[in-house]
Structure formats: C-alpha cells, structure tokens
Design an enzyme around this catalytic site. Sequence first.
Site, PDB file in Angstrom:
ATOM      1  N   ASP A 106       0.349  -7.542   1.396  1.00  0.00           N
ATOM      2  CA  ASP A 106       0.776  -6.174   1.681  1.00  0.00           C
ATOM      3  C   ASP A 106       2.298  -6.053   1.753  1.00  0.00           C
ATOM      4  O   ASP A 106       2.849  -5.355   2.593  1.00  0.00           O
ATOM      5  CB  ASP A 106       0.134  -5.620   2.960  1.00  0.00           C
ATOM      6  CG  ASP A 106       0.210  -4.091   3.016  1.00  0.00           C
ATOM      7  OD1 ASP A 106       0.393  -3.465   1.945  1.00  0.00           O
ATOM      8  OD2 ASP A 106       0.116  -3.523   4.121  1.00  0.00           O
ATOM      9  N   SER A 132       4.462   2.756   7.731  1.00  0.00           N
ATOM     10  CA  SER A 132       4.143   1.534   6.983  1.00  0.00           C
ATOM     11  C   SER A 132       5.351   1.040   6.208  1.00  0.00           C
ATOM     12  O   SER A 132       6.025   1.819   5.525  1.00  0.00           O
ATOM     13  CB  SER A 132       3.001   1.800   5.996  1.00  0.00           C
ATOM     14  OG  SER A 132       1.809   2.021   6.680  1.00  0.00           O
ATOM     15  N   HIS A 137       0.816  -1.216   0.000  1.00  0.00           N
ATOM     16  CA  HIS A 137       0.000   0.000   0.000  1.00  0.00           C
ATOM     17  C   HIS A 137       0.854   1.273   0.000  1.00  0.00           C
ATOM     18  O   HIS A 137       0.362   2.345  -0.328  1.00  0.00           O
ATOM     19  CB  HIS A 137      -1.018   0.005   1.156  1.00  0.00           C
ATOM     20  CG  HIS A 137      -0.462   0.268   2.505  1.00  0.00           C
ATOM     21  ND1 HIS A 137      -0.170  -0.736   3.407  1.00  0.00           N
ATOM     22  CD2 HIS A 137      -0.180   1.428   3.135  1.00  0.00           C
ATOM     23  CE1 HIS A 137       0.274  -0.199   4.530  1.00  0.00           C
ATOM     24  NE2 HIS A 137       0.281   1.115   4.386  1.00  0.00           N
TER      25      HIS A 137
END
Length: 185
Positions: free
Chosen positions: A53, A136, A23
């Site tokens: 992911d 992230s 992402h």
Amino acid sequence: GNLRSIGSGFVYDKDGYIITNHHVIDNANILKVVFMDGTSISARLIGSDEYADIAVLKIDKEYVKKVAIIGNSDNTRIGDTVFTIGTPMSSSYIGTVTRGILSGKNRLVEVSVTSSFNDWIMNVMQTDAAINPGNSGGPLCNVNGEVIGVNSMKVSEDKIEGIGFAITIEDAIMYAENIVSGKKI
C-alpha cells in the site's frame, strides 16, 4: 471522467519523491500535488505496490519547499503522543492536524480489497488519532514532528471508533526505495 480522489502524502527526498498510499492513486490517470500554500503542480507516478500500500510520486525538485524529517518508529512507545496531517473529506480541509496516542505496535491486520475474504496481512502501528478518507498516505508524526509512519487505513465498523493504522516509516521507505530502483517488492 469526473472521478476525483483526495489523499495525502509527503516529500521524503530533496529530489522530489513523494510517498503516499497505493490505494490513493490506484486507477488515477492524472496526478496533482497541492501544497499547503495552495500551489498545485502535476506529479508523475514512479510506481506503487498494492500489497505494501505504498506509492511513489515525483515532482520536479525545483518545487520542493521542504522535506519531511524522517524519525524512527522503533524508538516509539505505546502511549506516546502522535499527530496526523492530511486532507480529510475534501480540499477544504487541507492540512488538517489530528492528535492521539500510539495505541499499539506490530499489529498484524487483515486487509481486504474484496468483500468475500481477507487478501493479505499487513504489519502496522495502531493509533487513535482521527484517520478519515483523505488522510491516507499522510504522515504519522511524533511530538518532534518527525515522520514515524504512513497513515493507511482504519477500522470502519458501526461500533468501533478510534482505531487507525499506519505503515512504519522504515517499511514505507524500504518499499519506496525498491519502487524507485525498480526492484520487485
């Protein structure tokens, strides 16, 4: 356009392979890696998987200054101290370290990319270390500085605080190796 996304990642292989989240790089057409010393270089996307992911980037190995030490998430216990490293909010905060504990293991978390329903379930570790936008893809480390997970997401509801999730390093490396070798995940 001028759309910029900031995320984190780490070099896991001396040949210049970098793990981050899918992402973080999704819909990106230009990828740049900025090291802690401010050096900025172009990276290319080797591949990624939305459901895992995980994404793998590649830089020329001449730019590799240090390779992350990979730990073992199986050896961790709930209550162990953990650290995250990332770039929350903007590049002004590059290299931010936050500390917390390992709050849970083998959590099955429903993930949604649409607002209407949950799209899939991920098996992750839970931590109360601060994980904010920009963290992230960054490493979740044990007290020895070994990477035990890849920060992925957090619960962001008004009444919830301190619930973040990381993909185990074993899963992340397995996904990354499949991406590099061209295998389907």
